[in-house]
Design a protein around this motif. Structure first.
Motif, PDB file in Angstrom:
ATOM      1  N   LEU A  51       0.820  -1.198   0.000  1.00 58.69           N
ATOM      2  CA  LEU A  51       0.000   0.000   0.000  1.00 58.69           C
ATOM      3  C   LEU A  51       0.860   1.257   0.000  1.00 58.69           C
ATOM      4  CD1 LEU A  51      -1.543  -2.399   1.613  1.00 58.69           C
ATOM      5  CD2 LEU A  51      -2.954  -0.565   2.538  1.00 58.69           C
ATOM      6  N   ILE A  52       0.221   2.360  -0.399  1.00 60.35           N
ATOM      7  CA  ILE A  52       0.839   3.675  -0.293  1.00 60.35           C
ATOM      8  C   ILE A  52      -0.276   4.705  -0.211  1.00 60.35           C
ATOM      9  CG2 ILE A  52       0.950   4.258  -2.768  1.00 60.35           C
ATOM     10  CD1 ILE A  52       3.924   5.159  -2.173  1.00 60.35           C
ATOM     11  N   ASP A  53       0.014   5.865   0.375  1.00 62.16           N
ATOM     12  CA  ASP A  53      -0.906   7.009   0.347  1.00 62.16           C
ATOM     13  C   ASP A  53      -0.446   7.937  -0.764  1.00 62.16           C
ATOM     14  OD1 ASP A  53      -2.662   6.750   2.869  1.00 62.16           O
ATOM     15  OD2 ASP A  53      -0.644   6.501   3.674  1.00 62.16           O
ATOM     16  N   GLN A  54      -1.031   7.811  -1.925  1.00 62.73           N
ATOM     17  CA  GLN A  54      -0.689   8.667  -3.068  1.00 62.73           C
ATOM     18  C   GLN A  54      -1.983   9.329  -3.528  1.00 62.73           C
ATOM     19  OE1 GLN A  54       2.358   9.223  -3.906  1.00 62.73           O
ATOM     20  NE2 GLN A  54       2.533   9.784  -6.066  1.00 62.73           N
ATOM     21  N   GLU A  55      -2.294  10.458  -2.886  1.00 65.44           N
ATOM     22  CA  GLU A  55      -3.538  11.157  -3.177  1.00 65.44           C
ATOM     23  C   GLU A  55      -3.334  12.265  -4.201  1.00 65.44           C
ATOM     24  OE1 GLU A  55      -5.089  12.710   0.479  1.00 65.44           O
ATOM     25  OE2 GLU A  55      -4.993  10.777   1.516  1.00 65.44           O
ATOM     26  N   GLY A  56      -2.286  13.078  -3.993  1.00 70.10           N
ATOM     27  CA  GLY A  56      -2.131  14.362  -4.636  1.00 70.10           C
ATOM     28  C   GLY A  56      -2.212  15.437  -3.568  1.00 70.10           C
ATOM     29  N   GLY A  57      -1.735  16.641  -3.888  1.00 63.79           N
ATOM     30  CA  GLY A  57      -1.700  17.666  -2.859  1.00 63.79           C
ATOM     31  C   GLY A  57      -0.654  17.347  -1.812  1.00 63.79           C
ATOM     32  N   ALA A 102       7.293  11.090  -9.809  1.00 63.85           N
ATOM     33  CA  ALA A 102       5.902  11.349 -10.186  1.00 63.85           C
ATOM     34  C   ALA A 102       5.690  12.844 -10.119  1.00 63.85           C
ATOM     35  CB  ALA A 102       4.933  10.625  -9.259  1.00 63.85           C
ATOM     36  N   PRO A 103       4.813  13.391 -10.948  1.00 61.97           N
ATOM     37  CA  PRO A 103       4.535  14.828 -10.880  1.00 61.97           C
ATOM     38  C   PRO A 103       3.894  15.196  -9.543  1.00 61.97           C
ATOM     39  CG  PRO A 103       3.632  13.851 -12.907  1.00 61.97           C
ATOM     40  CD  PRO A 103       4.036  12.723 -12.017  1.00 61.97           C
ATOM     41  N   ASN A 104       3.970  16.457  -9.176  1.00 65.59           N
ATOM     42  CA  ASN A 104       3.174  16.957  -8.063  1.00 65.59           C
ATOM     43  C   ASN A 104       1.736  17.109  -8.545  1.00 65.59           C
ATOM     44  OD1 ASN A 104       5.007  17.229  -5.881  1.00 65.59           O
ATOM     45  ND2 ASN A 104       5.884  19.042  -6.831  1.00 65.59           N
ATOM     46  N   TYR A 105       0.863  16.270  -8.027  1.00 69.57           N
ATOM     47  CA  TYR A 105      -0.517  16.246  -8.495  1.00 69.57           C
ATOM     48  C   TYR A 105      -1.398  17.152  -7.639  1.00 69.57           C
ATOM     49  CZ  TYR A 105       0.607  12.091 -11.313  1.00 69.57           C
ATOM     50  OH  TYR A 105       1.123  11.204 -12.238  1.00 69.57           O
ATOM     51  N   PRO A 106      -2.539  17.590  -8.176  1.00 74.69           N
ATOM     52  CA  PRO A 106      -3.441  18.440  -7.399  1.00 74.69           C
ATOM     53  C   PRO A 106      -4.160  17.661  -6.300  1.00 74.69           C
ATOM     54  CG  PRO A 106      -4.397  17.933  -9.548  1.00 74.69           C
ATOM     55  CD  PRO A 106      -2.985  17.416  -9.570  1.00 74.69           C
ATOM     56  N   ALA A 107      -4.575  18.399  -5.282  1.00 74.30           N
ATOM     57  CA  ALA A 107      -5.348  17.818  -4.191  1.00 74.30           C
ATOM     58  C   ALA A 107      -6.783  17.582  -4.624  1.00 74.30           C
ATOM     59  CB  ALA A 107      -5.319  18.754  -2.980  1.00 74.30           C
ATOM     60  N   GLY A 108      -7.485  16.773  -3.840  1.00 76.49           N
ATOM     61  CA  GLY A 108      -8.870  16.453  -4.153  1.00 76.49           C
ATOM     62  C   GLY A 108      -9.751  17.675  -4.317  1.00 76.49           C
ATOM     63  N   ALA A 109      -9.518  18.721  -3.496  1.00 74.42           N
ATOM     64  CA  ALA A 109     -10.346  19.918  -3.578  1.00 74.42           C
ATOM     65  C   ALA A 109     -10.228  20.602  -4.936  1.00 74.42           C
ATOM     66  CB  ALA A 109      -9.976  20.894  -2.464  1.00 74.42           C
ATOM     67  N   ASP A 134      -3.640   1.717  -3.454  1.00 73.99           N
ATOM     68  CA  ASP A 134      -3.527   3.134  -3.104  1.00 73.99           C
ATOM     69  C   ASP A 134      -4.611   3.463  -2.080  1.00 73.99           C
ATOM     70  OD1 ASP A 134      -2.859   5.791  -3.005  1.00 73.99           O
ATOM     71  OD2 ASP A 134      -3.315   6.245  -5.096  1.00 73.99           O
ATOM     72  N   CYS A 135      -4.204   4.078  -0.973  1.00 74.24           N
ATOM     73  CA  CYS A 135      -5.167   4.468   0.069  1.00 74.24           C
ATOM     74  C   CYS A 135      -5.892   5.733  -0.391  1.00 74.24           C
ATOM     75  CB  CYS A 135      -4.470   4.658   1.403  1.00 74.24           C
ATOM     76  SG  CYS A 135      -3.697   3.148   2.003  1.00 74.24           S
ATOM     77  N   LEU A 136      -6.796   5.550  -1.288  1.00 75.81           N
ATOM     78  CA  LEU A 136      -7.569   6.550  -1.998  1.00 75.81           C
ATOM     79  C   LEU A 136      -8.812   5.807  -2.491  1.00 75.81           C
ATOM     80  CD1 LEU A 136      -7.145   9.529  -3.263  1.00 75.81           C
ATOM     81  CD2 LEU A 136      -6.526   8.336  -5.340  1.00 75.81           C
ATOM     82  N   PRO A 137      -9.972   6.433  -2.531  1.00 76.83           N
ATOM     83  CA  PRO A 137     -10.281   7.836  -2.355  1.00 76.83           C
ATOM     84  C   PRO A 137     -10.589   8.221  -0.906  1.00 76.83           C
ATOM     85  CG  PRO A 137     -12.239   6.682  -3.099  1.00 76.83           C
ATOM     86  CD  PRO A 137     -11.122   5.663  -3.076  1.00 76.83           C
ATOM     87  N   VAL A 138     -10.350   9.516  -0.625  1.00 79.30           N
ATOM     88  CA  VAL A 138     -10.782  10.129   0.626  1.00 79.30           C
ATOM     89  C   VAL A 138     -12.269  10.454   0.486  1.00 79.30           C
ATOM     90  CG1 VAL A 138     -10.487  12.101   2.168  1.00 79.30           C
ATOM     91  CG2 VAL A 138      -8.495  11.090   1.033  1.00 79.30           C
ATOM     92  N   SER A 156      -8.274  20.200   2.275  1.00 77.53           N
ATOM     93  CA  SER A 156      -8.185  20.158   0.813  1.00 77.53           C
ATOM     94  C   SER A 156      -8.037  18.742   0.259  1.00 77.53           C
ATOM     95  CB  SER A 156      -7.011  21.009   0.337  1.00 77.53           C
ATOM     96  OG  SER A 156      -5.778  20.490   0.814  1.00 77.53           O
ATOM     97  N   ARG A 157      -7.869  17.766   1.125  1.00 77.34           N
ATOM     98  CA  ARG A 157      -7.816  16.379   0.640  1.00 77.34           C
ATOM     99  C   ARG A 157      -9.194  15.916   0.171  1.00 77.34           C
ATOM    100  NH1 ARG A 157      -5.431  13.209   5.634  1.00 77.34           N
ATOM    101  NH2 ARG A 157      -5.442  11.448   4.163  1.00 77.34           N
ATOM    102  N   ALA A 158     -10.243  16.557   0.656  1.00 75.25           N
ATOM    103  CA  ALA A 158     -11.613  16.163   0.317  1.00 75.25           C
ATOM    104  C   ALA A 158     -12.009  16.734  -1.043  1.00 75.25           C
ATOM    105  CB  ALA A 158     -12.572  16.641   1.389  1.00 75.25           C
ATOM    106  N   TYR A 159     -12.906  16.017  -1.725  1.00 77.19           N
ATOM    107  CA  TYR A 159     -13.364  16.456  -3.041  1.00 77.19           C
ATOM    108  C   TYR A 159     -14.378  17.588  -2.952  1.00 77.19           C
ATOM    109  CZ  TYR A 159     -11.275  12.102  -4.736  1.00 77.19           C
ATOM    110  OH  TYR A 159     -10.406  11.083  -5.037  1.00 77.19           O
ATOM    111  N   GLY A 160     -15.006  17.774  -1.812  1.00 79.02           N
ATOM    112  CA  GLY A 160     -16.019  18.808  -1.684  1.00 79.02           C
ATOM    113  C   GLY A 160     -16.690  18.728  -0.343  1.00 79.02           C
ATOM    114  N   THR A 161     -17.696  19.547  -0.153  1.00 79.47           N
ATOM    115  CA  THR A 161     -18.404  19.609   1.121  1.00 79.47           C
ATOM    116  C   THR A 161     -19.827  19.068   1.018  1.00 79.47           C
ATOM    117  OG1 THR A 161     -19.078  21.889   0.624  1.00 79.47           O
ATOM    118  CG2 THR A 161     -17.065  21.587   1.921  1.00 79.47           C
ATOM    119  N   ARG A 162     -20.173  18.495  -0.138  1.00 77.45           N
ATOM    120  CA  ARG A 162     -21.486  17.872  -0.311  1.00 77.45           C
ATOM    121  C   ARG A 162     -21.296  16.374  -0.522  1.00 77.45           C
ATOM    122  NH1 ARG A 162     -24.437  19.623  -4.952  1.00 77.45           N
ATOM    123  NH2 ARG A 162     -22.502  20.355  -5.903  1.00 77.45           N
TER     124      ARG A 162
END
Length: 338
Positions: free
Chosen positions: A64-70, A80-87, A123-127, A141-147
């Motif tokens: 396993l790995i935590d590869q989310e982005g952000g 690996a590129p620096n990827y954007p966060a879920g937000a 991958d320990c994703l999705p949040v 900002s790891r979250a995709y949104g507030t809804r």
């Protein structure tokens, strides 16, 4: 599956020490997890993951790995590129639903292009956490949104992208970390929302992805469900909420047992995790004394936990025939419109 203990361990550095090799051969953990301290370059990572699997006695052992982005991303440039966060992906969804979903799928598919050649297959994703006002920024900002409906849709796209790349996802942090008022690495949060509020906002993304094969718990007290014990060690949270109300029947692993949100020595923590109903305990930091204490209280996988673990290893598949360069360009173009 040869007999394995119900534990996922980390290791200290870019290669296994002699002590680690002997320990892992003796204890035969079900899986392993990597962090930045284990990462130098891709050939080295591939050698490390192969050695871990050899020690465990199973070529299909999950790594396993935590590869989310952000801010949560273990492989960084040039690996690996620096990827954007879920937000950031969620903001794209807010402007154009289809573009947001495509971006979430593409990012996960790109994670697989980066990780699979290194021998990493989980991958320990999705949040799936839904942040709430007053919640600690440990999710943020790891979250995709507030809804919840946005988080669920984006989380499903992310999980599907990993699976298209031959990896498996871990949904986290079940049943919801977004309201937590503290960082569980440092202290124990208490969520005082009513059960009705939790059922309306926090639980739905996990319910939507309840058929995924792996989930990670939250070290969070939900006072409306169990005012005494955090979710990871609460039989009420696991039995009544995660298994029954949310309906998740996959492999349930603890969040890291070494986090300060949990109290007691490592033997006591481990016993409590299994007594509450977790299938697998996760220990991340590679500390040998801690690992020995955890291993001493960890059972061999059996019964429902073994069935769930076998379902995981049976689900690893060959990646699709996507062209990595084409997908990277498509992802870059999408994010340029954000």
């Amino acid at each position: 599956m040869s007999e394995s203990k119900a534990v996922i361990f980390g290791s200290m550095g870019p290669q296994l020490s002699a002590d680690e090799k002997a320990f892992f051969r003796d204890e035969r953990p079900w899986g392993f997890i990597l962090f930045g301290r284990n990462i130098v370059e891709k050939a080295q990572i591939a050698d490390l993951t192969a050695e871990m699997r050899e020690c465990a006695g199973r070529p299909d052992a999950p790594v396993l790995i935590d590869q989310e982005g952000g801010r949560v991303q273990r492989l960084r440039p040039p690996l690996a590129p620096n990827y954007p966060a879920g937000a950031e992906l969620g903001a794209l969804y807010g402007n154009d639903r289809d573009k947001g979903l495509r971006a979430a799928w593409l990012l996960s598919r790109l994670h697989a292009f980066d990780l699979v050649p290194c021998g990493i297959n989980v991958d320990c994703l999705p949040v799936l956490d839904v942040p709430a006002p007053g919640g600690h920024e440990v999710i943020g900002s790891r979250a995709y949104g507030t809804r919840p409906e946005v988080v669920a849709a984006m989380g499903k796209a992310a999980a599907d992208g990993l699976k298209a790349g031959g990896m498996l996802p871990v949904i986290k942090h079940i049943p919801g970390h977004g309201r937590a008022d503290a960082d569980t690495h440092l202290e124990l949060p208490r969520v005082r929302a009513t059960h009705e509020e939790l059922a309306e906002v926090d639980f739905p993304p996990f319910h939507a992805l309840r058929t995924e094969l792996m989930a990670m718990t939250a070290h969070v007290i939900y006072t409306a469900i169990d005012a005494e014990a955090p979710g990871t060690i609460s039989s009420k949270v696991i039995g009544e909420v995660i298994r029954r109300e949310i309906g998740f029947d996959g492999l349930l692993m603890s969040d890291d047992v070494s986090m300060n949100a949990l109290s007691g020595d490592f033997a006591a923590r481990t016993r409590a995790i299994f007594a509450a109903g977790c299938d697998v305990v996760l220990h991340c930091n590679g500390d040998m004394a801690e690992m020995r204490a955890v291993a001493g209280q960890t059972p061999v996988l059996a019964d429902k936990a073994l069935r769930r673990a076998e379902a995981v290893t049976a689900a690893f598949s060959t990646p699709d025939d996507s062209d990595g360069d084409e997908l990277r360009e498509a992802f870059a173009q999408l994010m340029a419109t954000a």
